[in-house]
Design a protein around this motif. Structure first.
Motif, PDB file in Angstrom:
ATOM      1  N   GLU A  17      40.980  -8.686  18.252  1.00 27.47           N
ATOM      2  CA  GLU A  17      41.235 -10.085  17.938  1.00 27.47           C
ATOM      3  C   GLU A  17      41.028 -10.929  19.195  1.00 27.47           C
ATOM      4  N   GLU A  68      41.303 -14.110  19.692  1.00 28.69           N
ATOM      5  CA  GLU A  68      42.296 -15.137  19.938  1.00 28.69           C
ATOM      6  C   GLU A  68      43.549 -14.569  20.597  1.00 28.69           C
ATOM      7  N   ARG A  69      43.884 -13.312  20.307  1.00 26.92           N
ATOM      8  CA  ARG A  69      45.096 -12.710  20.869  1.00 26.92           C
ATOM      9  C   ARG A  69      44.836 -11.967  22.177  1.00 26.92           C
TER      10      ARG A  69
END
Length: 447
Positions: A51, A53-54
């Motif tokens: 991910e 974004e994380r």
């Protein structure tokens, strides 16, 4: 030092392993590949890494870090490369200056007259006889003086090489032979074995397998004074160089002041050059010692190691966050980390040009062989032409003449280079005089 041939699209170099530094980088590369596989197989961690974004929104920060580490490695390798070539140049300058001094010492002492433009050669009968005008001063004839100077100069260069490669063992100085023998194979330890190539055991074994030849060998009395001082303390290798240089200076001064020969007749401004070039050789010896005694600065070396291992641990995690296919992740992590470590290992090897860590060190033993050959050549000159048979043209053909007999070598030179009973030291049975080889060649050319 490894010599190699280019061409064939680089295939001969591609498949040669000896002397390369990348095998030592395989282990860190495998570590990075293992981290990549572990993170990829651990589903919870892999889900977070995938991910963007994380975990990784943009790899710019890591690219900057990788560029900094790469710049550190490039600067270190470039500095190591400069140290290597500076050491090689200083070593050649040291040898050339000492050779110039011996050439002057031999030439200034040779007798002759206006009809002999090359003066008396070391192998000529006149060089064995007392000097006609200064024979009452005593001292050995020209031939024995040449033998003394050549031996001391060869020993001086040999102990200098021992100091540069940090070799304290005088047993590694052996009598020179008339043939250049290939040094024994250097002990090779794997990077994955218990013995490292940087260990003291490896250096000791390498020195024992690459002994330094000295014209005349190391005489018993010389060995005693070079081994320990009057208090029984072992002499350092640097002190041995200073001591042997003093022997050379004393021998030249003794010839000038107290013995027969032509040295004292040389004009003082010209004669002073003899001592000046020997001093210049010592100056270049100290320049050579800079790379032997002053290591690469520890703070920089330590910082490179810290940053490189941080890079090694971070790279597989970052690559896993960018590349999602497991095989590509693993291969990419392995190749990137191995490349960085291989660059660092190359700098580690090159920054110590005298120490026989691996086959890439400077060829000190071969250089000593070359110096010995040149020293022996200084006393050889063409045989004088019989009077009334001098050609007006250097290319004019002259009638064939019977071969001239080679003058026999006098006992002093034989003792210096081949006598197996000198001072109780046994010389190799096949160590015939190298000077005899030059003498025979000169006689054949004259014939």
């Amino acid at each position: 030092m490894i010599t190699y041939q280019k061409g064939c699209m680089g295939l001969p170099l591609l498949f040669r392993i000896v002397g390369t530094t990348w095998p030592a980088a395989v282990l860190p590369g495998l570590l990075a590949a293992g981290i990549s596989i572990f993170v990829g197989l651990y589903e919870d961690a892999d889900a977070v890494i995938r991910e963007r974004e994380r975990f990784i929104g943009h790899p710019y920060a890591f690219q900057l870090f990788a560029s900094v580490v790469g710049s550190l490695l490039v600067f270190k390798t470039n500095s190591a490369y400069s140290r290597y070539w500076e050491a090689a140049g200083a070593l050649q300058n040291m040898a050339s200056k000492w050779l110039d001094g011996v050439c002057m010492a031999v030439s200034f002492d040779a007798g002759g007259n206006a009809a002999q433009p090359y003066l008396h050669g070391e192998s000529w009968e006149r060089s064995i006889q007392p000097h006609p005008s200064s024979g009452e001063k005593g001292g050995p004839p020209h031939r024995q003086y040449v033998a003394d100077v050549v031996h001391i100069a060869s020993l001086l260069h040999a102990v200098a090489l021992q100091d540069l490669r940090k070799d304290q063992d005088l047993e590694n100085l052996v009598p020179a032979k008339n043939r250049i023998s290939r040094p024994a194979a250097m002990p090779s330890y794997s990077f994955f074995s218990e013995k490292s190539i940087f260990s003291e055991e490896h250096l000791y074994a390498s020195h024992r397998s690459a002994k330094i030849p000295v014209l005349g060998g190391l005489r018993l009395q010389e060995k005693l004074v070079l081994d320990r001082d009057s208090q029984g303390t072992p002499l350092t290798t640097a002190a041995r160089v200073a001591m042997v240089e003093g022997w050379l200076m004393r021998r030249l001064l003794a010839r000038q002041k107290f013995e027969q020969g032509e040295t004292a007749k040389t004009a003082p401004p010209i004669l002073s050059r003899l001592y000046q070039v020997i001093s210049d050789g010592t100056m270049w010896f100290f320049t050579s010692s800079k790379s032997a005694y002053i290591p690469f600065p520890f703070p920089y070396q330590n910082f490179v190691e810290v940053m490189l291992w941080l890079f090694t641990l971070m790279t597989p995690v970052v690559i896993n966050g960018i590349v999602f296919e497991q095989i590509s992740r693993t291969v990419g992590s392995f190749c990137v980390v191995m490349t960085y470590h291989a660059i660092k290992n190359t700098g580690d090897v090159l920054e110590d040009p005298y120490l026989p860590y691996d086959p890439n060190d400077l060829p000190l033993v071969s250089l000593q062989h070359s110096i010995n050959t040149r020293l022996l050549a200084f006393g050889v000159v063409p045989q004088e032409e019989p009077q009334g048979d001098v050609a007006t043209n250097a290319f004019e053909e002259k009638p064939e003449k019977p071969a001239q007999e080679t003058l026999p070598l006098s006992k002093p030179m034989d003792v210096l280079l081949a006598d197996p009973t000198v001072d109780g030291l046994e010389a190799p049975s096949d160590s015939a005089s190298c000077f005899n080889c030059f003498q025979v060649e000169a006689s054949d050319n004259a014939a």
